[in-house]
Scaffold this motif. Structure first.
Motif, short mmCIF file in Angstrom:
data_model
loop_
_atom_site.label_atom_id
_atom_site.label_comp_id
_atom_site.label_asym_id
_atom_site.label_seq_id
_atom_site.Cartn_x
_atom_site.Cartn_y
_atom_site.Cartn_z
N LYS A 34 0.81 -1.22 0.00
CA LYS A 34 0.00 0.00 0.00
C LYS A 34 0.84 1.27 0.00
O LYS A 34 1.85 1.38 0.70
N ASP A 36 1.01 5.20 0.95
CA ASP A 36 0.42 6.15 1.91
C ASP A 36 0.49 7.59 1.39
O ASP A 36 0.14 8.52 2.12
N SER A 251 -10.10 4.06 2.79
CA SER A 251 -8.72 4.07 2.30
C SER A 251 -8.70 4.40 0.81
O SER A 251 -9.69 4.21 0.09
N ASP A 253 -5.51 4.04 -2.36
CA ASP A 253 -4.18 3.47 -2.57
C ASP A 253 -3.85 3.57 -4.07
O ASP A 253 -4.49 2.91 -4.89
#
Length: 811
Positions: A34, A36, A251, A253
């Motif tokens: 992933k 960030d 999230s 990504d």
């Protein structure tokens, strides 16, 4: 290269090893390493250099996707979970979900009423209303169009029983909507919610407070109202509604070929993925102007749920005036097509970039679709969970797709987006088709059928490629460097198209076809994954030079802009700049392929370029340079370094082709010129920006090729002195390009950081660039001209030159 283990995040490395090991054993895995990075813009659909769509906000449901500027594409999406709607993509006024609709919405409802003053407690749920009359709402005087029961007395009391799904109370805001004429009071389960004075109006809205919602948890609500008509018309209409809930984004990504989002939609998690399967070592897949929008639902509570997804698009606002949109089905495909009817070749250039070609959206999966009024389609889906029996409408502007989702499935479902540009360009009088349809025999339906057939395999390859890229870049430069590379990948690749000319020569080009000094910084990405594409960038320039059309001893700057390619159109030759670029790129191809066959094919032209550089010597005078936006700068030291390296690159190619005399002649000349350069540029603790400016300084990013090509012209002391000096000039977001301004170039920053194989120095120069991309207030695709003292861009956003970030991966 020295590796500093203290910089390695052990947890990250362990995860990386586990993920890559799993990848080897499993054909398909949706694991990612992933990122960030808070991207300045998130790539969504990248179908064509003129059709690239981005999210400019951190949350996908806060704004419509855009074309990288101000033009938005209204493309919204909802997830329906057990009858409750969650908005997860795009920006639009959200429809409300009717629990008990008003007559104002063309819906019927029943209630009991009386015109006689009732006993005390008439508003309470347990009141005995058996003597009240049952009739159809709304209630009003003739002429009130929504009134279905005539009310002509001074007062009316109305009671309406409503069933409420407790799930809605937990997951939605609940509103009362009402119309009244005149004085009006309303109660829910005996608690007053509305109390007006002498007033009237239609379609008021008030949120139901928690104190009243608590009384509705049993699933029952008694709505009681009193209205006094003092003069004129009379009306009572009311209903209960739930506001569509915003899905909670948990999230985002960004990977090289994919952007992943996850949302919480009540008790269901939605994973949404935008995939541009541009794998550089697979020309067939790379050339297809196809992206996938994949979606997968997972139960968070372990229970069964009824889940469906809805996408609605209004392409007319984005694809200019004169467009038509049609829905059709063919060979099991459900497709939307939008574009100008009866397009004629090339005539639409002046009407705007996106006035050419056709945009498609659809799928071969079990999907229902409709075309019509947006509000009607959304309301129908909200009620039914599909669009199967949606009535046909005269409105052709909006199109929608709906699909039931298999909860907890192992593989996602999807829509496929595509763009048919018909032709790529008029190339020296030859109308070129895109590579995927180079013979003119492949229809868009054929393209779709192929893309659908390959979907699972392509998705598996994209996940594997994304993981490998992140792993390789992490090991080369650290986590932050890997995340910048992942974000840069699609931006650069999506700027290019591919064709073949009539001789079968592969062509890979941006809309301007050049300039060479933009292909030069972009080239590391393509050298890393497929040097044939760098050849395809250079092929048009070799053709133009070797055809006799150009007639100058150095390459042209560009070959003309879309759609007409007939030769250089941007004013001003850049002889040393472009000759150095062409020679260095050709030598880099040879180094990656471990043979110089491509150089041999164009040896006469390369020799001409090398001779030009040799004749013009160390000092290039007042020639135009690629960084001319920063101001004229004669006697530019970095341009001189490029010329010297170009000569040495030619010598290295001659050596690989066993042309020993030429190799010796040009390498000796380059070595002597490098010594002259060091003396002329020397300024004590650094080297000058220009030979005649003692107090100047600037990045010598071209020197990175001295090490990468193994030329060894410039001593290590030059590199060390320059790098140390840059570190002393750092601002919050990096080192300025040169002493004249506080801004810098992001592509040259990465090259400058890569001058040395010292990992610590690389990270010191790179981390401020990561910080800028992570914090910039300008929400655009990655810019390459940025400020170093504030988090704003100067210009050059969304360009292919971010392929430069991959230079560290050429080690």
């Amino acid at each position: 290269m020295r590796v500093y283990k203290t910089l390695m995040n052990k947890t990250f490395i362990c995860l990386l090893i586990v993920v890559l090991a799993a990848c080897k054993n499993t054909p398909y895995s949706d694991e990612t390493i992933k990122s960030d990075l808070r991207a300045p813009a998130y790539p969504l659909l990248t179908l064509h250099p003129h059709v690239k769509l981005w999210s400019m906000t951190d949350e996908l449901n806060k704004q419509n996707m855009t074309f990288g500027g101000s033009t938005q594409l209204p493309f919204v999406a909802f997830l329906r979970v057990d009858g409750v709607m969650f908005h997860f993509m795009g920006s639009k006024e959200l429809p409300m979900q009717a629990i008990a609709p008003m007559a104002l919405d063309h819906e019927k409802w029943e209630g009991k009423f009386t015109s006689l003053v009732p006993d005390e407690g008439w508003e309470q749920p347990d009141f005995d209303d058996k003597y009240w009359q049952l009739s159809e709402g709304a209630f009003g005087t003739p002429g009130m169009w929504e009134a279905r029961t005539r009310w002509t007395s001074s007062n009316i009391w109305v009671r309406r029983e409503v069933e409420v799904d407790p799930y809605l109370l937990e997951h939605k805001k609940i509103y009362l909507r009402y119309s009244h004429d005149d004085v009006f009071q309303l109660y829910i389960n005996g608690k007053q919610l509305v109390n007006t004075g002498y007033d009237w109006g239609a379609n008021f809205k008030v949120e139901v407070p928690d104190s009243i919602l608590q009384t509705m948890k049993s699933g029952k609500a008694l709505i009681a109202a009193h209205c006094e008509n003092r003069m004129g018309g009379a009306l009572v209409d009311f209903g209960l509604y739930a506001e569509l809930k915003e899905a909670k984004q948990t999230s985002v990504d960004v990977q090289a070929t994919q952007t992943h989002y996850t949302f919480e939609c009540g008790d269901v998690e939605l994973k949404l993925t935008f995939t541009a399967p541009y794998l550089l070592d697979d020309l067939k897949t790379l050339a297809r102007p196809v992206n996938y929008i994949s979606y997968q639902a997972k139960a968070l509570d372990g229970k069964e749920h009824d889940v469906a997804v809805y996408f609605e698009i209004d392409p007319h606002k984005a694809f200019r005036a004169g467009q038509s949109t049609q829905m059709y089905e063919k060979d099991g495909l459900a497709l939307m097509k939008t574009g100008q009817e009866n397009q004629k070749l090339w005539v639409d250039k002046e009407k705007g970039e996106r006035s050419w070609g056709y945009f498609y959206l659809g799928t071969k999966d079990d999907v229902t679709c409709a075309q019509g009024d947006a509000a009607e389609m959304r309301a129908y889906f909200m009620k039914e969970g599909d669009l199967k029996q949606m009535r046909k409408s005269a409105e052709k502007r909006y199109a929608a797709f709906a699909q039931k989702l298999d909860v907890d499935s192992d593989f996602p479902q999807h829509l496929t987006a595509a763009f048919d540009g018909l032709y790529t360009m008029a190339y020296f009088g030859e109308d070129l088709r895109p590579y995927w349809n180079k013979d003119g025999k492949t229809s868009i339906e054929d393209l779709y059928a192929e893309a659908e057939k390959d979907y699972k395999e392509v998705m598996a390859k994209c996940y594997a490629f994304d993981r490998q890229l992140m792993a390789d870049a992490y090991l080369a430069g650290g986590k932050e460097y890997a995340e910048l590379c992942a974000l840069a990948y699609r931006q650069s690749v999506s700027a290019f198209q591919m064709s073949e000319d009539s001789d079968g020569e592969l062509l890979y080009f941006t809309p301007q076809v050049g300039p060479v000094d933009e292909y030069y910084p972009a080239s590391p990405l393509y050298l890393r994954y497929n040097p044939d594409l760098v050849k395809a960038m250079l092929n048009p320039f070799f053709y133009y030079s070797e055809s006799g059309k150009w007639g100058k001893p150095f390459p042209p700057h560009d070959l003309g802009g879309y759609p007409i390619v007939n030769g250089q159109t941007i004013g001003g030759d850049m002889p040393v700049e472009e000759a150095g670029n062409g020679l260095i790129m050709t030598a880099a191809i040879a180094k990656m392929e471990k043979n110089a066959s491509y150089a041999e094919k164009h040896w006469k032209t390369l020799t001409q370029w090398a001779e030009y550089l040799l004749e013009n010597g160390t000092d290039t005078g007042d020639q135009i340079i690629t960084d001319n936006f920063a101001g004229d700068c004669p006697h530019h030291a970095n341009l001189s370094a490029k010329g010297i390296l170009g000569i040495a690159a030619y010598a290295r190619l001659a050596e690989m082709l066993n042309k020993k005399e030429e190799a010796k002649k040009y390498m000796n000349a380059a070595s002597e010129m490098a010594k002259e350069w060091e003396m002329a540029a020397y300024a004590g603790d650094h080297y000058r920006l220009a030979f005649d400016q003692p107090d100047s300084w600037g990045m010598k990013y071209n020197l990175v090729w001295d090490r990468l090509l193994g030329l060894n012209l410039f001593p290590e002391r030059v590199i060390q002195k320059e790098t140390d000096f840059y570190l002393a000039k750092m601002n919050e977001f990096g080192c300025p390009l040169d002493s004249r301004h506080s801004y810098t170039k992001a592509d040259w920053t990465v090259w400058t950081a890569s001058l040395s194989d010292d990992r610590m120095q690389f990270r010191k120069l790179m981390l401020p660039l990561y910080k800028f991309m992570n914090e910039t207030t300008d929400r655009t695709p990655m810019a390459d001209l940025i400020n170093t003292d504030k988090a704003t861009i100067v210009g050059f956003a969304g360009r292919s030159v971010v392929g430069a970030y991959f230079i560290r991966l050429l080690e």
